[in-house]
Structure formats: structure tokens, C-alpha cells
Design a protein around this motif. Structure first.
Motif, PDB file in Angstrom:
ATOM      1  N   MET A  97      25.603  21.757  47.506  1.00  0.00           N
ATOM      2  CA  MET A  97      27.026  22.012  47.508  1.00  0.00           C
ATOM      3  C   MET A  97      27.422  22.737  46.230  1.00  0.00           C
ATOM      4  O   MET A  97      26.899  22.472  45.168  1.00  0.00           O
ATOM      5  N   ALA A  98      28.360  23.622  46.362  1.00  0.00           N
ATOM      6  CA  ALA A  98      28.851  24.382  45.217  1.00  0.00           C
ATOM      7  C   ALA A  98      29.634  23.474  44.273  1.00  0.00           C
ATOM      8  O   ALA A  98      30.129  22.433  44.657  1.00  0.00           O
ATOM      9  N   THR A  99      29.730  23.920  43.026  1.00  0.00           N
ATOM     10  CA  THR A  99      30.597  23.249  42.072  1.00  0.00           C
ATOM     11  C   THR A  99      32.014  23.377  42.600  1.00  0.00           C
ATOM     12  O   THR A  99      32.455  24.459  42.950  1.00  0.00           O
ATOM     13  N   LYS A 100      32.733  22.287  42.658  1.00  0.00           N
ATOM     14  CA  LYS A 100      34.061  22.320  43.266  1.00  0.00           C
ATOM     15  C   LYS A 100      35.132  22.723  42.269  1.00  0.00           C
ATOM     16  O   LYS A 100      34.843  23.143  41.187  1.00  0.00           O
ATOM     17  N   HIS A 101      36.331  22.518  42.607  1.00  0.00           N
ATOM     18  CA  HIS A 101      37.530  23.023  41.959  1.00  0.00           C
ATOM     19  C   HIS A 101      37.603  22.684  40.465  1.00  0.00           C
ATOM     20  O   HIS A 101      38.479  21.971  40.013  1.00  0.00           O
ATOM     21  N   LYS A 102      36.636  23.167  39.690  1.00  0.00           N
ATOM     22  CA  LYS A 102      36.643  23.042  38.245  1.00  0.00           C
ATOM     23  C   LYS A 102      36.008  24.294  37.676  1.00  0.00           C
ATOM     24  O   LYS A 102      35.573  25.168  38.422  1.00  0.00           O
ATOM     25  N   LYS A 103      35.940  24.397  36.369  1.00  0.00           N
ATOM     26  CA  LYS A 103      35.402  25.608  35.750  1.00  0.00           C
ATOM     27  C   LYS A 103      33.990  25.899  36.255  1.00  0.00           C
ATOM     28  O   LYS A 103      33.165  24.990  36.361  1.00  0.00           O
ATOM     29  N   ILE A 104      33.763  27.166  36.540  1.00  0.00           N
ATOM     30  CA  ILE A 104      32.437  27.628  36.951  1.00  0.00           C
ATOM     31  C   ILE A 104      32.066  28.759  36.000  1.00  0.00           C
ATOM     32  O   ILE A 104      32.834  29.698  35.815  1.00  0.00           O
ATOM     33  N   THR A 105      30.898  28.666  35.394  1.00  0.00           N
ATOM     34  CA  THR A 105      30.419  29.696  34.487  1.00  0.00           C
ATOM     35  C   THR A 105      29.074  30.184  34.982  1.00  0.00           C
ATOM     36  O   THR A 105      28.263  29.397  35.462  1.00  0.00           O
ATOM     37  N   GLY A 106      28.835  31.484  34.870  1.00  0.00           N
ATOM     38  CA  GLY A 106      27.548  32.013  35.275  1.00  0.00           C
ATOM     39  C   GLY A 106      27.510  33.522  35.298  1.00  0.00           C
ATOM     40  O   GLY A 106      28.420  34.190  34.807  1.00  0.00           O
ATOM     41  N   LYS A 107      26.455  34.044  35.904  1.00  0.00           N
ATOM     42  CA  LYS A 107      26.227  35.485  35.966  1.00  0.00           C
ATOM     43  C   LYS A 107      26.822  36.066  37.240  1.00  0.00           C
ATOM     44  O   LYS A 107      26.661  35.516  38.321  1.00  0.00           O
ATOM     45  N   PHE A 150      30.711  25.012  51.292  1.00  0.00           N
ATOM     46  CA  PHE A 150      29.632  25.878  50.792  1.00  0.00           C
ATOM     47  C   PHE A 150      30.003  26.513  49.456  1.00  0.00           C
ATOM     48  O   PHE A 150      29.776  25.930  48.418  1.00  0.00           O
ATOM     49  N   VAL A 151      30.572  27.699  49.475  1.00  0.00           N
ATOM     50  CA  VAL A 151      30.953  28.400  48.249  1.00  0.00           C
ATOM     51  C   VAL A 151      32.474  28.435  48.166  1.00  0.00           C
ATOM     52  O   VAL A 151      33.157  28.447  49.187  1.00  0.00           O
ATOM     53  N   VAL A 152      33.000  28.440  46.947  1.00  0.00           N
ATOM     54  CA  VAL A 152      34.448  28.461  46.782  1.00  0.00           C
ATOM     55  C   VAL A 152      34.922  29.911  46.814  1.00  0.00           C
ATOM     56  O   VAL A 152      34.478  30.722  45.997  1.00  0.00           O
ATOM     57  N   PRO A 153      35.805  30.268  47.770  1.00  0.00           N
ATOM     58  CA  PRO A 153      36.304  31.649  47.843  1.00  0.00           C
ATOM     59  C   PRO A 153      37.614  31.813  47.068  1.00  0.00           C
ATOM     60  O   PRO A 153      38.645  31.281  47.463  1.00  0.00           O
ATOM     61  N   TYR A 154      37.555  32.523  45.968  1.00  0.00           N
ATOM     62  CA  TYR A 154      38.747  32.787  45.163  1.00  0.00           C
ATOM     63  C   TYR A 154      39.239  34.208  45.429  1.00  0.00           C
ATOM     64  O   TYR A 154      38.438  35.147  45.428  1.00  0.00           O
ATOM     65  N   GLU A 155      40.538  34.335  45.619  1.00  0.00           N
ATOM     66  CA  GLU A 155      41.131  35.654  45.819  1.00  0.00           C
ATOM     67  C   GLU A 155      41.640  36.198  44.489  1.00  0.00           C
ATOM     68  O   GLU A 155      42.425  35.544  43.802  1.00  0.00           O
ATOM     69  N   SER A 156      41.198  37.392  44.158  1.00  0.00           N
ATOM     70  CA  SER A 156      41.647  38.051  42.932  1.00  0.00           C
ATOM     71  C   SER A 156      42.881  38.889  43.235  1.00  0.00           C
ATOM     72  O   SER A 156      43.112  39.283  44.387  1.00  0.00           O
ATOM     73  N   LEU A 157      43.668  39.159  42.210  1.00  0.00           N
ATOM     74  CA  LEU A 157      44.861  39.984  42.395  1.00  0.00           C
ATOM     75  C   LEU A 157      44.518  41.464  42.432  1.00  0.00           C
ATOM     76  O   LEU A 157      45.323  42.281  42.870  1.00  0.00           O
ATOM     77  N   GLU A 158      43.334  41.803  41.941  1.00  0.00           N
ATOM     78  CA  GLU A 158      42.873  43.187  41.970  1.00  0.00           C
ATOM     79  C   GLU A 158      41.399  43.197  42.370  1.00  0.00           C
ATOM     80  O   GLU A 158      40.751  42.163  42.418  1.00  0.00           O
ATOM     81  N   ASN A 159      40.892  44.388  42.648  1.00  0.00           N
ATOM     82  CA  ASN A 159      39.500  44.528  43.052  1.00  0.00           C
ATOM     83  C   ASN A 159      38.611  44.466  41.811  1.00  0.00           C
ATOM     84  O   ASN A 159      38.405  45.472  41.135  1.00  0.00           O
ATOM     85  N   LEU A 160      38.089  43.296  41.519  1.00  0.00           N
ATOM     86  CA  LEU A 160      37.285  43.104  40.315  1.00  0.00           C
ATOM     87  C   LEU A 160      35.903  43.740  40.416  1.00  0.00           C
ATOM     88  O   LEU A 160      35.207  43.864  39.405  1.00  0.00           O
ATOM     89  N   SER A 161      35.502  44.160  41.630  1.00  0.00           N
ATOM     90  CA  SER A 161      34.210  44.836  41.762  1.00  0.00           C
ATOM     91  C   SER A 161      34.225  46.184  41.047  1.00  0.00           C
ATOM     92  O   SER A 161      33.173  46.765  40.799  1.00  0.00           O
ATOM     93  N   LYS A 162      35.410  46.654  40.682  1.00  0.00           N
ATOM     94  CA  LYS A 162      35.549  47.892  39.913  1.00  0.00           C
ATOM     95  C   LYS A 162      35.596  47.618  38.413  1.00  0.00           C
ATOM     96  O   LYS A 162      35.538  48.531  37.608  1.00  0.00           O
ATOM     97  N   GLU A 163      35.751  46.345  38.021  1.00  0.00           N
ATOM     98  CA  GLU A 163      35.933  45.969  36.619  1.00  0.00           C
ATOM     99  C   GLU A 163      34.731  45.234  36.026  1.00  0.00           C
ATOM    100  O   GLU A 163      34.413  45.397  34.857  1.00  0.00           O
ATOM    101  N   ILE A 164      34.105  44.400  36.836  1.00  0.00           N
ATOM    102  CA  ILE A 164      33.010  43.534  36.368  1.00  0.00           C
ATOM    103  C   ILE A 164      31.683  44.165  36.779  1.00  0.00           C
ATOM    104  O   ILE A 164      31.584  44.805  37.825  1.00  0.00           O
ATOM    105  N   HIS A 165      30.657  43.960  35.972  1.00  0.00           N
ATOM    106  CA  HIS A 165      29.328  44.518  36.247  1.00  0.00           C
ATOM    107  C   HIS A 165      28.335  43.404  36.536  1.00  0.00           C
ATOM    108  O   HIS A 165      28.450  42.304  35.991  1.00  0.00           O
TER     109      HIS A 165
END
Length: 191
Positions: free
Chosen positions: A1-11, A123-138
Motif C-alpha cells: 500500500m502507498a504511503t497515505k495522506h501524509k508527506k511523501i518524499t522521493g524521486k 493503491f497510489v495517491v492521485p494528486y491534481e496539480s494546478l499546472e502541468n508539472l511535467s513541464k517543470e520537474i525532471h
């Protein structure tokens, strides 16, 4: 199970737009049992194996989510483009990402059935971003998701972005899925 509604840090593992469930777990890999631990791990091995190249959404350099002959990924946060999880309604898609070690997905929009399967199955926590972060994060950037503050911090780039609150699904996420939530709330028997 995924880490639930708390801070998640990673790559971060960054994908493009319209990543569909056939790309997340191709149909030829739906032969394994999710109930058998020895077979279940193969869903992790083949997670995102249907995304053939950078043009179709894989990170620059065609980096796989899971290295060949491995079952889990070094990446635990997926950053997706719009319409993540479109395609068929198979719950194997979010399950395969969870089995691969993914804790959360951040995208500006999700296909409705993928979003519900992610939440309902725990399963995994789906978070909605306000912008398309696939253009910002690598891919490979160190990321921290703080749902209480509704922010995603790119530690590598020292930038912060907003995410939407989970809203009414937060209780289901915190419980670990719809059945765990129903048991906790006394809606179904704990037997």
C-alpha cells in the motif's frame, strides 16, 4: 500500500500527456494473479513497460520506471501530463504502479476511472496539480509532497507548486481504500 495522506518524499519519474492504462500495464502482462505474492510482483516489473519511447511519454533518454530484471522502481513519485490513466478501466493499472513502489502520482487531470481505481483500491495517491508539472520537474528530481499544506516542493530545483486538496476522497485514502474505509466506518463487517 502507498504511503497515505501524509508527506511523501522521493524521486520523480516524469511522463507526458495521455498515458493510458495499456501503457501503464500492457494487456499481455495481465496473466499474473494479484493474489499470489510470487506472481503479483511481476505487475511491478512490467509497470509502464508499454510506453515505448520519449515521443509516447517516457522521460528523455527513454529511462524505464523499473530496471530490467527488477520488480521495484527507484522512483516513487510519478509526475504526469494531462489525462493520466485514460483508456480501459482495468484496476491492474494503479495496482501495478503501487507494486512497483510508486506512492503518488501528480497530474493536472486524471481519467475518472483511473482516479477512482487508485483511491478505491488503496493503491497510489492521485494528486491534481494546478499546472502541468511535467513541464517543470525532471526525472530524478527529489520531490516532497505535503498534502496538508497542498504543495509539492521540488527540492532539487528549490521550487514549490500547488496541488488541489483530496477533498472527499481523503478519508478513503487515509483508510487505505474503499473496503478499509467501509470497515472502519462500520458499513461492512470486519470478519
Amino acid at each position: 500500500m502507498a504511503t497515505k495522506h501524509k508527506k511523501i518524499t522521493g524521486k520523480a519519474f516524469v511522463l507526458g500527456k495521455n498515458i493510458d492504462t495499456d501503457q501503464i500495464i500492457p494487456a499481455e502482462h495481465l496473466v499474473y494473479s494479484l493474489d499470489d505474492p510470487e506472481e503479483r510482483k511481476f505487475y511491478g516489473r512490467y509497470a509502464l513497460s508499454g510506453v515505448p519511447d520519449a515521443e509516447s511519454g517516457l522521460p528523455e533518454g527513454n529511462i524505464p520506471l523499473v530496471e530490467e530484471d527488477e520488480f521495484e522502481s527507484d522512483f516513487n513519485i510519478i509526475i504526469g501530463g494531462p489525462n493520466f490513466g485514460c483508456g480501459s478501466s482495468r484496476e491492474h493499472a494503479p495496482a501495478s504502479l503501487d507494486i512497483a513502489g510508486v506512492d503518488a502520482i501528480i497530474a493536472p487531470t486524471f481519467a475518472r476511472i483511473f482516479y477512482r481505481n487508485s483511491v478505491d483500491g488503496g493503491f497510489v495517491v492521485p494528486y491534481e496539480s494546478l499546472e502541468n508539472l511535467s513541464k517543470e520537474i525532471h526525472t530524478g528530481d527529489e520531490i516532497e509532497i505535503n498534502p496538508e499544506e497542498r504543495v509539492v516542493k521540488n527540492i532539487t530545483q528549490d521550487k514549490t507548486y500547488e496541488i488541489r486538496p483530496l477533498g472527499s476522497v481523503a478519508d478513503i485514502v487515509n483508510a487505505g481504500g474503499i473496503f478499509e474505509f467501509a470497515r472502519k466506518e462500520g458499513m461492512i463487517s470486519c470478519q
